[in-house]
Every structure is written in structure tokens, then in C-alpha cells.
Scaffold this active site. Structure first.
Site, short mmCIF file in Angstrom:
data_model
loop_
_atom_site.label_atom_id
_atom_site.label_comp_id
_atom_site.label_asym_id
_atom_site.label_seq_id
_atom_site.Cartn_x
_atom_site.Cartn_y
_atom_site.Cartn_z
N TRP A 31 17.89 8.24 -8.24
CA TRP A 31 16.62 8.52 -8.38
C TRP A 31 16.25 9.18 -9.84
O TRP A 31 15.67 10.00 -10.19
CB TRP A 31 16.12 9.79 -7.71
CG TRP A 31 15.95 9.11 -6.06
CD1 TRP A 31 16.83 9.23 -5.04
CD2 TRP A 31 14.91 8.50 -5.32
NE1 TRP A 31 16.57 8.66 -4.04
CE2 TRP A 31 15.49 8.19 -4.21
CE3 TRP A 31 13.65 8.07 -5.93
CZ2 TRP A 31 14.53 7.34 -3.26
CZ3 TRP A 31 12.94 7.29 -5.13
CH2 TRP A 31 13.37 7.24 -3.69
N LYS A 50 11.07 3.77 -5.25
CA LYS A 50 9.83 4.27 -5.78
C LYS A 50 9.75 3.56 -7.37
O LYS A 50 10.82 3.22 -8.06
CB LYS A 50 9.38 5.23 -5.74
CG LYS A 50 9.36 6.02 -4.13
CD LYS A 50 8.51 7.44 -4.29
CE LYS A 50 8.41 8.01 -3.10
NZ LYS A 50 7.75 9.56 -2.95
N ASP A 98 -11.56 -6.81 9.96
CA ASP A 98 -12.26 -5.57 10.22
C ASP A 98 -13.42 -5.41 9.21
O ASP A 98 -13.19 -5.79 7.93
CB ASP A 98 -11.22 -4.45 10.18
CG ASP A 98 -11.93 -3.12 10.26
OD1 ASP A 98 -12.45 -2.63 11.30
OD2 ASP A 98 -11.93 -2.45 9.11
N GLU A 145 -15.76 -9.32 12.22
CA GLU A 145 -16.33 -8.04 13.14
C GLU A 145 -17.59 -7.83 12.18
O GLU A 145 -17.37 -7.14 11.30
CB GLU A 145 -15.32 -6.74 13.10
CG GLU A 145 -15.64 -5.60 13.87
CD GLU A 145 -15.52 -4.39 13.32
OE1 GLU A 145 -15.62 -3.37 13.88
OE2 GLU A 145 -15.16 -4.33 12.32
#
Length: 687
Positions: free
Chosen positions: A98, A130, A345, A399
Site C-alpha cells: 500500500w 486501489k 432501469d 422500464e
């Protein structure tokens, strides 16, 4: 003033100066808006050309997931990211303890960043990563945009990306699976985490082992999976998506999801994904918001980029990089996970600048106004073109509650290219109807609401949505039965309230599925009248899972009425499927009687009769059918196996004759008890 349509393999090309499109023949009401349709098609063609050039295809274009992200490369690994306005990017993770500065990415002229990490073992399967992004919004640790798995630290609850590169590649066995286009989609909508009875989050493997056989036995041929895309907050129902290339880690591993889909295909079940491209979570730590340090990387700037009702961020569909990102997501789910299509959606929210909130779409002018987001229209056309190029048999469902003209017409006809639209007005109709006294129900309005659709549009009908099952709302049966459900669902416990609720529950479902829709959807548990609302674990309920599960044992209990409703749903689904009774346009109306609350109609050689009257049976009811031969009841809602009284004979042949009370009409006389429905099939009379 001409139009030329050229079809090539895997693509649609439209050359148009002023369209004389098929939509005008299919739906003449759009003719006054010819210029708006011309603009739609010019925008489609123009943006398409700017993205693909003269000969490119979306199949070739939507490959962001192959280029960006973290991939084995040569003798090591390559990581690429699109962050045009970032000042610096640094990859960090388990591989470098890290270290926040040891692995900087290099910025290219096109606003992309990359780093090569030598060594096959530099990044290992399941190791966490990350990316530190330095930008105008500060110095933040982010999850890579194209990450394929996300994990949460059980102690800190912090989310990280995870390298997912197992040694053993998943072995698919579904190479021959295709959706049969002649088969109507009978959709079982399901949430993986809730689809079990234990007070915990269910898994992909549990769904595969327990739910798929149940869905198959109930007669559904399609499962629609909610909450598949990664979302950090479980209680969001999966609609606050954070990562667009990672399956939800709440339910297991990517291989577990692949196994579920592979098993479904082996059982002849199609698998649709509830795709959320209408908005995304506003979080920095888990999502894509301000990834490069700016608010406009993916989203509209300012108020236009924020959905106040959903507390989420809104995409800028006019930006080429956003189109590339979202289309790559579609291709990824189809390729990597073998999904058979998508339920899109929030299409209404995408189509209009006001997101359709509070708008009554009662005039065609409201579809072709400054309120319409033409960039969103264009993106949806691209999405549907890509889906069909990759999987011609795949399904796409919108939708959309607005009823946008052309939603389910081909792009080359002037449409948006969806296969189906959810008939969102139907659940609203049933809610509003149940708020009235039974004597005030309008069977004329019922007929209109359940049969009306845009010309050329195929609909997925459904009685109630998953939202109605949430705390703060009520399922259909709970609206009718209320507290009696807790005391009188035992088959030997008399209750007029429960009798009414159970009777109408069956009738409402049968008339909804049979009145002309081309597909049908049910949210898991609603078919047997699940009594518990959905209350996701949250601080307000002490993070309890008690109401975030499905009590299948109720449906399987021979002493409870839930079993009767389950048996009815199974029989109804098989009736409609096995006799090819789905679709076919609006049935032939035979009798619509407001006073007697009667509705009767004919589909092929089948007649459906409904008596919604709360108290009055019809004795020797004369039904004109203008036919010959005879009819016999093959199914009715009052059968003992469905918890009824068995008042309707299945042995009697109703011979078509001149009716005593209608000398000019031929038909038959039949007894129709109140609050019952029946289906009759034409039979050959013996000499």
C-alpha cells in the site's frame, strides 16, 4: 425528402435527409412530429458516425473492458485508466504494501493513464488494489473504474478492488443456449440476497441450488436478477450502483454467478439482468463520482447532474467517453457472464430532463419537447443496437412509465429498439382500483388499462412491482387482507376478508396475464401472497434480516392458503404457456358489463369469463359467442385445489345455440359465481 436504410451484418446504418419512416405507418399520431423524428434519426446517425466512422460497429467499439482496467500483459500486468483532468494516479495495494507513491501511472495525450508492472506474480489472484487519484478535488483513494471484483474489509468496512484472475477458467456448457423468439417471456423477478428463508444474505450458489428448480417447476422460463451490479449499501435494493464491471460481492464470487447462469441455461431458463445505467451512487470512496477530480467526467455539471429524488448522479449521455464506458459495460455482462438481455432501469428518468416526475404524459407533444433528452434517446438506441449485434436473440426491456412512442420499434423504423416495455400503468391501476369500494370498480376502465398500448409495442404485464413490497407500501394482497393475514390464512380459519383477498388475488392475476400482453412478470413471493413486507437491515431496525427474506415454507405448507395461491399461479402460468395464449393482440371482447361487473373475451379457441361482483352470481348467464360447437371449463379460480368451493363444473359441455334472451345471437348459458373467473376451451360436439 427521402430515406434509405441499409442493413449490414451486426449493424444498422440509416441514411436520411428527412425520414419517411415506418413509425408513421405504425403510429399515425406521431406524424405532426415528423421533424422531431427526423432530428432523432439525424442525431443517431451523426453521433454514430462520429463514434464509429464510416464502417465501424458497436461490437468493435464497446471494448473498454478489454483495454482499460488491470490485465495480464506480456510477462507482467498492464493497468490503464481514463482520468483526463487528474493531476496524478498511483496504483497501490497488497502487492506494494500500500505504498502511495511507488507506482505512478503515466499520462498519455488522450487523457488516459497507464502503468506496466513486470512479473507474472506481481499481482496475484484475490489481492486487493486501489488507485490514488490526485485532482482538483483533492487526494483520494479510489477503486479502479473497470475493476471486476470489489471486497469489503470486515473490520474497517472499507471497500477495495480485488484482482480476480483464478488459475482455473470457468467452464461454460451453455454454448447451444438461445432464447426461443416464439416463446413469450414469463419472468420471475428475483433478488439473490432475499431469495432464502434464513435471516442472512443469500448467495448465488443457494439461488442456483434452491430457487432455479422452484422457478422451473412454477413454469417461468425467464429469471430477472436484481442487484447484480456492485453496490455498497445492501438496502439500496441494488439501484445505487458503484462499479459497472463487478458483480455484487454480497452474494459470492464471479464464478458463483457464472455457475448460476450456466445452470439456468441447462434448465431452459433465460437470465436477464436489471441494468442500472440511469444513474449511479454519488459516493467517492466506492463509486465513479469525480474520479478524475471533476464533476463533469461522467456526469452533467451542477444541478442537471444530480437526481434529487434518488440522491444520485446522472450521466451525460452526450459525451463520447460516457457512451463508450456504458456500452462496454453492456458488452461485458453479455460476454463474460452470458446474460440473455437486460431490463433497463429508470428509462423514464433518462428520457426527460425533469425525469418524468409529476408529468402526465397525456399528449404526444410531451414526448417531443425541449424536456426530452435526445442524447439519452440516442444512447438507448446505441445500447439496443449493440445488444442485437452481440446476441440477436437477446431481450431488452424498458422500464418506462411515459409510453414514449417508438420505444419498442426497430431503430431503422424510427424507434428506440427495445423488445418490450414494462406496462407500468397496470400496477398503478390495480392500486387505485383497490382504494375504491368493490361496487365502484370500473370494468370498462379495467379493459382499457389492460389492453391499451402503443402501436407495434410489446408489453410485459405485471400486477405489482417489487417497490410495493417495501416497507411504507403494501403488496396487493396486504392491501386487501391487512391484519387478517396474520390470523386467518389457515385453511380452516374462516374470514370474509381473507376469502375476498384470496379470490381477487387470483382473478387479478389471471385477467392481467391474459388481456393481450406479450409477456408477464412476477416478483418472487408475490405469486403466493407473501405476507411480510421487505425491510432491509438498517440502523432503524437494528440491522435485522427478519423482514429481508422470503418465507417459502408458507407456500409449501398444506394447511395454509398460501399453498392454494401458489398452486393457482403454477396452473395459470402453464395454462398461458402451454396453450400459446400470451400476446396475439387485444382479445375479442364478448361482454363488458359495468352493472353486473362482468368481463368476457375470446382468445383463439378459449373464452375467459370474470365476475368481479362482490355478491351477485350470474345464473344462466347468456354469453353470445357467435360461433358453433361447444365449450368446456378447463380451469377456474374456484377450484378446490386453489382453495375454492368447487361451484363450477368441468364436465358440462356448453353447446352453442340460439340464446333465449337474444334471438339474433348464438352462444351458451352458464353459471358464473361472484368473484370467480373461468377459462373455457372449445370442444368438438359428438353426434
Amino acid at each position: 425528402m427521402s430515406e434509405k436504410t441499409v442493413k449490414k451484418k451486426d449493424e444498422v446504418v440509416i441514411e436520411t435527409t428527412h425520414p419517411n419512416l415506418e413509425i408513421f405507418k405504425i403510429d399515425p399520431w406521431v406524424k405532426p412530429y415528423a421533424e422531431d423524428l427526423a432530428l432523432r434519426m439525424r442525431r443517431y446517425e451523426g453521433v454514430r458516425k462520429s463514434l464509429l466512422g464510416e464502417k465501424g460497429t458497436f461490437k468493435e467499439f464497446a471494448n473498454g473492458h478489454h483495454h482499460f482496467g488491470i490485465h495480464p500483459f506480456g510477462d507482467g500486468w498492464i493497468y490503464r485508466e481514463w482520468a483526463p483532468e487528474a493531476y496524478g494516479l498511483y496504483l497501490m495495494g497488497d502487492f506494494n504494501n500500500w505504498n502511495r507513491v511507488s507506482h505512478p501511472l503515466t499520462k498519455n495525450a488522450d487523457g488516459t493513464w497507464e502503468i506496466y508492472i513486470p512479473g507474472h506474480d506481481a499481482l496475484t489472484h484475490e489481492s486487493r488494489v486501489k488507485v490514488r487519484v490526485v485532482g482538483r478535488n483533492g487526494d483520494r483513494d479510489r477503486i479502479p473504474l473497470y475493476i471486476r471484483k470489489v471486497v469489503q474489509d470486515p473490520q474497517t468496512h472499507d471497500f477495495s478492488g480485488q484482482i480476480w484472475s483464478p488459475e482455473e477458467v470457468f467452464h461454460w456448457t451453455d454454448g447451444d443456449f438461445k432464447i426461443e423468439q416464439s416463446e413469450p417471456p414469463l419472468i420471475y423477478e428475483a433478488h439473490i440476497g432475499m431469495a432464502q428463508e434464513k435471516e442472512a444474505v443469500g448467495t448465488y450458489k443457494e439461488f442456483e441450488e434452491f430457487m432455479l428448480p422452484r422457478i422451473k417447476a412454477q413454469g417461468y422460463n425467464t429469471v430477472q436478477l436484481m442487484a447484480v451490479m456492485e453496490h455498497p449499501y445492501y438496502a439500496s435494493f441494488g439501484y445505487h450502483v458503484s462499479n459497472f464491471f463487478a458483480p455484487s460481492s454480497w452474494f459470492g464470487t464471479p464464478e458463483d454467478l457464472k455457475s448460476l447462469i450456466n445452470k439456468a441455461h441447462s434448465m431452459g431458463i433465460s437470465v436477464l439482468m436489471d441494468l442500472v445505467h440511469s444513474h449511479t451512487i454519488k459516493n467517492f470512496a466506492e463509486g465513479i463520482n469525480e474520479f478524475d477530480g471533476t464533476s463533469h467526467q461522467f456526469f452533467h455539471h451542477g444541478a442537471r447532474g444530480y437526481h434529487s429524488a434518488w440522491d444520485s448522479k446522472l450521466f451525460n449521455y452526450g459525451k463520447h467517453e460516457v457512451i463508450h464506458f456504458l456500452l462496454s459495460s453492456i458488452k461485458y455482462w453479455l460476454e463474460e457472464y452470458h446474460f440473455d438481455g437486460f431490463r433497463f432501469d429508470g428509462v423514464t428518468s433518462m428520457l426527460y430532463h425533469d425525469h418524468g416526475l409529476g408529468t402526465a404524459f397525456d399528449d404526444y407533444a410531451k414526448y417531443f419537447s425541449l424536456n426530452t433528452d435526445i442524447d439519452a434517446v440516442t444512447y438507448l438506441q446505441f445500447a439496443n443496437e449493440l445488444i442485437k449485434a452481440l446476441r440477436p436473440d437477446a431481450l431488452s426491456i424498458a422500464e418506462d412509465m411515459s409510453g414514449m412512442p417508438g420505444m419498442c420499434l426497430p431503430i431503422e423504423a424510427g424507434g428506440i429498439g427495445f423488445d418490450f416495455r414494462l406496462a407500468m400503468g397496470v400496477p398503478d391501476f390495480w392500486v387505485n382500483t383497490l382504494k375504491k369500494k368493490d361496487d365502484d370498480w370500473s370494468v370498462g376502465q379495467l379493459w382499457y388499462e389492460l389492453t391499451t398500448s402503443r402501436p407495434g409495442e410489446k408489453r410485459i404485464a405485471y400486477v405489482e412491482s417489487h417497490d410495493q413490497a417495501l416497507v411504507g407500501d403494501k403488496t396487493l394482497i396486504f392491501r386487501m387482507a391487512d391484519k387478517d393475514m396474520y390470523w386467518h390464512m389457515n385453511k380452516k380459519s374462516p374470514s370474509l376478508v381473507i376469502e375476498r383477498a384470496v379470490a381477487l388475488h387470483k382473478m387479478i392475476r389471471l385477467i392481467t396475464i391474459s388481456l393481450g400482453s406479450e409477456g408477464y412478470l412476477n416478483f418472487m413471493g408475490n405469486e403466493f401472497g407473501h405476507p411480510e413486507w421487505i425491510d432491509f437491515p438498517r440502523e432503524g431496525n437494528n440491522w435485522s434480516f427478519k423482514h429481508c427474506r422470503r418465507l417459502w415454507s408458507l407456500a409449501d405448507n398444506p394447511f395454509l392458503r398460501y399453498e392454494d395461491l401458489k398452486h393457482f399461479d403454477v396452473a395459470m402460468i402453464h395454462l398461458m404457456h402451454d396453450n400459446a395464449l400470451m400476446g396475439g393482440g387485444v382479445p375479442q371482447p364478448l361482454w363488458i358489463d359495468q352493472m353486473r361487473k362482468l368481463v368476457a373475451y375470446k382468445k383463439k379457441d378459449y373464452i375467459f369469463i370474470f365476475n368481479f361482483h362482490p355478491t351477485d352470481p350470474q345464473v344462466d348467464f347468456e354469453l353470445p359467442v357467435n360461433d358453433t360447437g361447444g365449450y368446456r371449463v378447463i380451469m377456474d379460480t374456484d377450484e378446490p385445489r386453489f382453495g375454492g368451493n368447487g361451484l363450477i363444473s368441468h364436465e358440462v359441455i356448453y353447446e352453442v345455440k340460439t340464446l333465449p334472451g337474444m334471438k339474433q345471437q348464438t352462444g351458451f348459458q352458464i353459471y358464473v359465481p361472484n368473484r370467480t373467473a373461468m377459462v373455457l376451451k372449445k370442444v368438438t360436439l359428438k353426434d
